[in-house]
Motif scaffolding. Structure first.
Motif, PDB file in Angstrom:
ATOM      1  N   ARG A 243       0.819  -1.210   0.000  1.00  0.00           N
ATOM      2  CA  ARG A 243       0.000   0.000   0.000  1.00  0.00           C
ATOM      3  C   ARG A 243       0.857   1.265   0.000  1.00  0.00           C
ATOM      4  O   ARG A 243       0.601   2.192  -0.765  1.00  0.00           O
ATOM      5  CB  ARG A 243      -0.932   0.002   1.207  1.00  0.00           C
ATOM      6  CG  ARG A 243      -1.921  -1.146   1.255  1.00  0.00           C
ATOM      7  CD  ARG A 243      -2.816  -1.158   0.034  1.00  0.00           C
ATOM      8  NE  ARG A 243      -3.631   0.058  -0.067  1.00  0.00           N
ATOM      9  CZ  ARG A 243      -4.407   0.344  -1.089  1.00  0.00           C
ATOM     10  NH1 ARG A 243      -4.481  -0.495  -2.123  1.00  0.00           N
ATOM     11  NH2 ARG A 243      -5.111   1.456  -1.097  1.00  0.00           N
TER      12      ARG A 243
ATOM     13  N   ARG B 114       2.610   1.665  -3.421  1.00  0.00           N
ATOM     14  CA  ARG B 114       1.702   2.147  -4.467  1.00  0.00           C
ATOM     15  C   ARG B 114       1.489   3.655  -4.343  1.00  0.00           C
ATOM     16  O   ARG B 114       1.387   4.363  -5.340  1.00  0.00           O
ATOM     17  CB  ARG B 114       0.367   1.418  -4.381  1.00  0.00           C
ATOM     18  CG  ARG B 114       0.348   0.011  -4.988  1.00  0.00           C
ATOM     19  CD  ARG B 114       0.341   0.085  -6.506  1.00  0.00           C
ATOM     20  NE  ARG B 114       0.202  -1.213  -7.131  1.00  0.00           N
ATOM     21  CZ  ARG B 114      -0.960  -1.742  -7.511  1.00  0.00           C
ATOM     22  NH1 ARG B 114      -2.091  -1.104  -7.290  1.00  0.00           N
ATOM     23  NH2 ARG B 114      -0.982  -2.922  -8.109  1.00  0.00           N
TER      24      ARG B 114
ATOM     25  N   SER C  67       3.573   0.751 -10.402  1.00  0.00           N
ATOM     26  CA  SER C  67       2.604  -0.334 -10.326  1.00  0.00           C
ATOM     27  C   SER C  67       1.975  -0.644 -11.668  1.00  0.00           C
ATOM     28  O   SER C  67       1.347  -1.675 -11.835  1.00  0.00           O
ATOM     29  CB  SER C  67       1.518   0.033  -9.323  1.00  0.00           C
ATOM     30  OG  SER C  67       0.825   1.185  -9.747  1.00  0.00           O
TER      31      SER C  67
ATOM     32  N   SER D   1      -3.726  -1.062 -13.422  1.00  0.00           N
ATOM     33  CA  SER D   1      -4.388  -1.694 -12.293  1.00  0.00           C
ATOM     34  C   SER D   1      -4.988  -3.019 -12.728  1.00  0.00           C
ATOM     35  O   SER D   1      -5.100  -3.325 -13.908  1.00  0.00           O
ATOM     36  CB  SER D   1      -5.480  -0.765 -11.755  1.00  0.00           C
ATOM     37  OG  SER D   1      -6.438  -0.503 -12.770  1.00  0.00           O
TER      38      SER D   1
ATOM     39  N   ARG E 162      -6.303  -7.212 -10.954  1.00  0.00           N
ATOM     40  CA  ARG E 162      -6.003  -8.215  -9.949  1.00  0.00           C
ATOM     41  C   ARG E 162      -4.644  -8.854 -10.180  1.00  0.00           C
ATOM     42  O   ARG E 162      -3.866  -9.040  -9.246  1.00  0.00           O
ATOM     43  CB  ARG E 162      -7.098  -9.279  -9.947  1.00  0.00           C
ATOM     44  CG  ARG E 162      -6.837 -10.400  -8.954  1.00  0.00           C
ATOM     45  CD  ARG E 162      -7.979 -11.384  -8.926  1.00  0.00           C
ATOM     46  NE  ARG E 162      -9.206 -10.744  -8.458  1.00  0.00           N
ATOM     47  CZ  ARG E 162     -10.361 -11.402  -8.340  1.00  0.00           C
ATOM     48  NH1 ARG E 162     -10.433 -12.683  -8.684  1.00  0.00           N
ATOM     49  NH2 ARG E 162     -11.434 -10.774  -7.907  1.00  0.00           N
TER      50      ARG E 162
ATOM     51  N   ARG F  60      -1.932  -7.706 -11.756  1.00  0.00           N
ATOM     52  CA  ARG F  60      -0.843  -6.797 -11.444  1.00  0.00           C
ATOM     53  C   ARG F  60      -0.739  -6.561  -9.938  1.00  0.00           C
ATOM     54  O   ARG F  60       0.337  -6.469  -9.373  1.00  0.00           O
ATOM     55  CB  ARG F  60      -1.065  -5.456 -12.163  1.00  0.00           C
ATOM     56  CG  ARG F  60       0.057  -4.445 -11.959  1.00  0.00           C
ATOM     57  CD  ARG F  60       1.350  -4.916 -12.592  1.00  0.00           C
ATOM     58  NE  ARG F  60       2.498  -4.205 -12.051  1.00  0.00           N
ATOM     59  CZ  ARG F  60       3.726  -4.309 -12.539  1.00  0.00           C
ATOM     60  NH1 ARG F  60       3.967  -5.093 -13.572  1.00  0.00           N
ATOM     61  NH2 ARG F  60       4.713  -3.643 -12.003  1.00  0.00           N
ATOM     62  N   GLY F  61      -1.924  -6.457  -9.287  1.00  0.00           N
ATOM     63  CA  GLY F  61      -1.915  -6.254  -7.850  1.00  0.00           C
ATOM     64  C   GLY F  61      -1.281  -7.415  -7.110  1.00  0.00           C
ATOM     65  O   GLY F  61      -0.495  -7.221  -6.184  1.00  0.00           O
TER      66      GLY F  61
ATOM     67  N   ASP G 252       2.513  -7.230  -7.626  1.00  0.00           N
ATOM     68  CA  ASP G 252       3.143  -6.206  -6.804  1.00  0.00           C
ATOM     69  C   ASP G 252       3.180  -6.619  -5.334  1.00  0.00           C
ATOM     70  O   ASP G 252       4.124  -6.309  -4.611  1.00  0.00           O
ATOM     71  CB  ASP G 252       2.400  -4.876  -6.952  1.00  0.00           C
ATOM     72  CG  ASP G 252       2.778  -4.149  -8.236  1.00  0.00           C
ATOM     73  OD1 ASP G 252       3.760  -4.563  -8.878  1.00  0.00           O
ATOM     74  OD2 ASP G 252       2.089  -3.177  -8.587  1.00  0.00           O
ATOM     75  N   TYR G 253       2.128  -7.296  -4.865  1.00  0.00           N
ATOM     76  CA  TYR G 253       2.115  -7.752  -3.484  1.00  0.00           C
ATOM     77  C   TYR G 253       3.168  -8.842  -3.272  1.00  0.00           C
ATOM     78  O   TYR G 253       3.882  -8.838  -2.271  1.00  0.00           O
ATOM     79  CB  TYR G 253       0.730  -8.299  -3.129  1.00  0.00           C
ATOM     80  CG  TYR G 253       0.638  -8.862  -1.736  1.00  0.00           C
ATOM     81  CD1 TYR G 253       0.546  -8.028  -0.630  1.00  0.00           C
ATOM     82  CD2 TYR G 253       0.658 -10.247  -1.525  1.00  0.00           C
ATOM     83  CE1 TYR G 253       0.463  -8.551   0.658  1.00  0.00           C
ATOM     84  CE2 TYR G 253       0.580 -10.777  -0.241  1.00  0.00           C
ATOM     85  CZ  TYR G 253       0.478  -9.921   0.845  1.00  0.00           C
ATOM     86  OH  TYR G 253       0.416 -10.445   2.109  1.00  0.00           O
TER      87      TYR G 253
END
Length: 370
Positions: free
Chosen positions: A107, A110, A117, A120, A122, A124-125, A128-129
């Protein structure tokens, strides 16, 4: 619930104390890797990144922890039993801590670097996580990725000492196997903090972003999985045969010499340029690739040495359980994967110079085998 709350408090307090020590204890500072190394790692923001330095005070933190452990051992060894007795609960809260820290890094990363990032979504998220957004997040003046090796390895030391305390309080003495294991591991960990500055030039610190993969590895995998031999040895009652002790000592000494020697040769070459290796001036290819010493024999003999070190104390566990052998098996797979990954990167970075180096240093990890 009350027990887990206590575990949460203990783990967070342990990390915060080490964090405060990393922030305030004096220590020599070393600069981060050169910009050209970062660019070779695929970083495109090196020109805008301010100069960074790392404070090398991990040896103080390790020494203070070892001193506290020695004091408790003299005063009341039963106090040191606590971490091993609550290993399962601590494993649970360590996982929760790692997932939460990775989410917080995701978080904040970002928000700080939204461009990094990308689009956007899911997929890519999740990426990144898992891998992280920022390469070197800094909180209160402390580089979190560099810092996280400290609770990782010092936590492993605490679990090792706790395993010894369990055996000592339960049986009245330490077995030869446990004693040798503790000596091997103490030398290995103390040596890491003695040469902590060498971490500055490792691929993880230079190139990897700090996300769940590294966070979970630091706060869960290393302290809980890497000490599995020590927990196994608590219940191994067979005396240590002289021949096995000799084999384990030989493996440890040879592996440690190979592991530390190879890393030291590369570190001195990267930081000092023209150096002497094995009594002769260092030989290079194009001034960029070292082909003297261990690096003229194999391309990843430091991996081989570290694997032998871990095998040396795993063999102390005997053949009663396959569980402790999962660690060297895991490391073998990880090192082989890393060797292939490093080879791909170096082929891109050095081009024909890497092909020439591969002809000089024919082997990766095991001469005449691999």
């Amino acid at each position: 619930m009350a027990a887990l709350a206590l575990m949460d408090f203990v783990l967070v307090a342990f990390v915060l104390v080490l964090f405060a020590g990393s922030r305030w204890i004096p220590g020599r500072s070393v600069p981060a890797a050169a910009t050209e190394d970062l660019a070779a790692a695929g970083d495109t923001d090196t020109e805008t990144e301010p100069p960074r330095a790392y404070r090398l005070n991990g040896a103080w933190l390790f020494a203070l922890t070892a001193g506290a452990a020695a004091g408790f051992w003299i005063w009341s060894p039963r106090v040191l039993v606590w971490p091993d007795r609550h290993w399962g609960e601590l494993l649970l809260v360590a996982n929760a801590f790692a997932f939460a820290l990775a989410w917080l890094l995701f978080r904040t990363g970002r928000r700080r670097t939204p461009a990094a990032s990308g689009p956007s979504g899911r997929r890519r998220g999740l990426s990144d996580y898992f891998y992280g957004v920022e390469r070197n997040p800094v909180w209160a003046g402390v580089d979190l990725k560099f810092f996280s090796y400290r609770p990782s390895l010092i936590g492993l030391f605490v679990f090792n000492v706790s395993a010894a305390a369990v055996q000592y309080t339960g049986q009245g003495s330490l077995s030869g196997r446990m004693l040798l294991y503790q000596i091997f591991f103490f030398v290995y960990l103390a040596n890491y903090f003695q040469f902590e500055g060498g971490m500055v030039h490792t691929w993880d610190l230079i190139a990897e972003r700090f996300g769940w993969m590294l966070v979970w590895g630091d706060y869960v995998l290393v302290p809980f999985f890497y000490g599995i031999s020590g927990r196994t040895l608590i219940h191994v009652r067979e005396p240590l045969p002289l021949w096995l002790g000799a084999v384990c000592c030989a493996l440890f000494v040879f592996g440690f010499w190979l592991f530390r020697g190879a890393n030291d040769q590369k570190h001195r070459f990267k930081t000092g340029g023209a150096v002497t290796i094995w009594g002769r001036p260092a030989e290079t290819l194009g001034g960029r690739l070292l082909v003297s010493g261990f690096w003229g024999i194999g391309r990843k003999l430091n991996y081989t040495g570290e694997l032998l070190v871990y095998l040396s104390w795993t063999l102390l566990c005997g053949t009663g359980s396959v569980v402790p052998y999962l660690l060297p098996a895991f490391l073998l797979l990880m090192f082989v994967h890393r060797a292939h990954r490093d080879d791909r990167r170096c082929r891109v970075k050095y081009g024909r110079l890497w092909e020439e180096y591969c002809r000089r240093a024919r082997f990766r990890m095991f001469p005449f085998v691999y």
